[in-house]
Design a protein around this motif. Structure first.
Motif, PDB file in Angstrom:
ATOM      1  N   TYR A  39     -24.301 -28.728  22.733  1.00  0.00           N
ATOM      2  CA  TYR A  39     -24.413 -28.523  21.388  1.00  0.00           C
ATOM      3  C   TYR A  39     -24.403 -26.983  21.464  1.00  0.00           C
ATOM      4  CZ  TYR A  39     -26.342 -27.479  16.949  1.00  0.00           C
ATOM      5  OH  TYR A  39     -26.561 -27.104  15.795  1.00  0.00           O
ATOM      6  N   VAL A  40     -23.635 -26.506  20.604  1.00  0.00           N
ATOM      7  CA  VAL A  40     -23.233 -25.205  20.324  1.00  0.00           C
ATOM      8  C   VAL A  40     -23.780 -24.771  19.029  1.00  0.00           C
ATOM      9  CG1 VAL A  40     -21.740 -23.137  20.421  1.00  0.00           C
ATOM     10  CG2 VAL A  40     -21.202 -25.221  21.799  1.00  0.00           C
ATOM     11  N   ALA A  41     -24.673 -23.950  18.743  1.00  0.00           N
ATOM     12  CA  ALA A  41     -25.042 -23.425  17.336  1.00  0.00           C
ATOM     13  C   ALA A  41     -24.276 -22.582  16.671  1.00  0.00           C
ATOM     14  CB  ALA A  41     -26.378 -22.714  17.641  1.00  0.00           C
ATOM     15  N   PRO A  42     -24.027 -22.942  15.423  1.00  0.00           N
ATOM     16  CA  PRO A  42     -23.033 -22.409  14.447  1.00  0.00           C
ATOM     17  C   PRO A  42     -23.342 -20.826  14.375  1.00  0.00           C
ATOM     18  CG  PRO A  42     -24.724 -23.618  13.205  1.00  0.00           C
ATOM     19  CD  PRO A  42     -24.939 -23.988  14.524  1.00  0.00           C
ATOM     20  N   ALA A  43     -22.246 -20.231  14.403  1.00  0.00           N
ATOM     21  CA  ALA A  43     -22.254 -18.648  14.149  1.00  0.00           C
ATOM     22  C   ALA A  43     -23.249 -18.480  12.962  1.00  0.00           C
ATOM     23  CB  ALA A  43     -21.185 -18.205  13.986  1.00  0.00           C
ATOM     24  N   PRO A  44     -23.935 -17.164  12.985  1.00  0.00           N
ATOM     25  CA  PRO A  44     -24.663 -16.988  11.753  1.00  0.00           C
ATOM     26  C   PRO A  44     -23.873 -16.178  10.547  1.00  0.00           C
ATOM     27  CG  PRO A  44     -25.068 -15.287  13.548  1.00  0.00           C
ATOM     28  CD  PRO A  44     -24.052 -16.419  14.095  1.00  0.00           C
ATOM     29  N   VAL A  45     -24.210 -16.483   9.468  1.00  0.00           N
ATOM     30  CA  VAL A  45     -23.563 -16.125   8.421  1.00  0.00           C
ATOM     31  C   VAL A  45     -24.286 -15.029   7.800  1.00  0.00           C
ATOM     32  CG1 VAL A  45     -22.540 -16.460   6.099  1.00  0.00           C
ATOM     33  CG2 VAL A  45     -22.259 -18.315   8.001  1.00  0.00           C
TER      34      VAL A  45
END
Length: 103
Positions: A39-45
């Protein structure tokens, strides 16, 4: 007589020790499997901060204060711990049963 007994017991102990070591074996295992999903965490916005609130002064404006409505809690008819509320007054448990014997 005792010598034969000790010899038999000694031979039995040696046989038990030898059988335990004979049961030790060598095992070679080969595992082929599929790796677990990662699982790869989504990039912060990053978003800009909200603008500060704008308070405009209006001359001659008087704030209107609304009275707070006070609501009495609803008391349910029935037993509340060791007291009974019949809608008119509180009864102790002994008083209730003494006064209401027909129940």
């Amino acid at each position: 007589m005792k010598a034969k007994l000790f010899a038999a017991l000694g031979a039995g102990a040696l046989i038990l020790a030898a059988s335990q070591s004979a049961m030790a074996g060598v095992a070679i295992g080969l595992n082929i499997g599929v790796p677990a999903p990662v699982y790869v965490a989504p990039a912060p916005v990053y978003a800009p901060p909200p603008p500060p609130p704008v308070v405009a002064y209006q001359p001659g404006y008087q704030p209107v204060y609304q009275p707070v409505a006070v609501v009495a809690p609803a008391i349910v008819i029935g037993w509340h711990g060791d007291r009974y509320w019949d809608g008119r007054h509180w009864w102790g448990r002994r008083d209730w049963y003494a006064h209401h014997r027909y129940y």
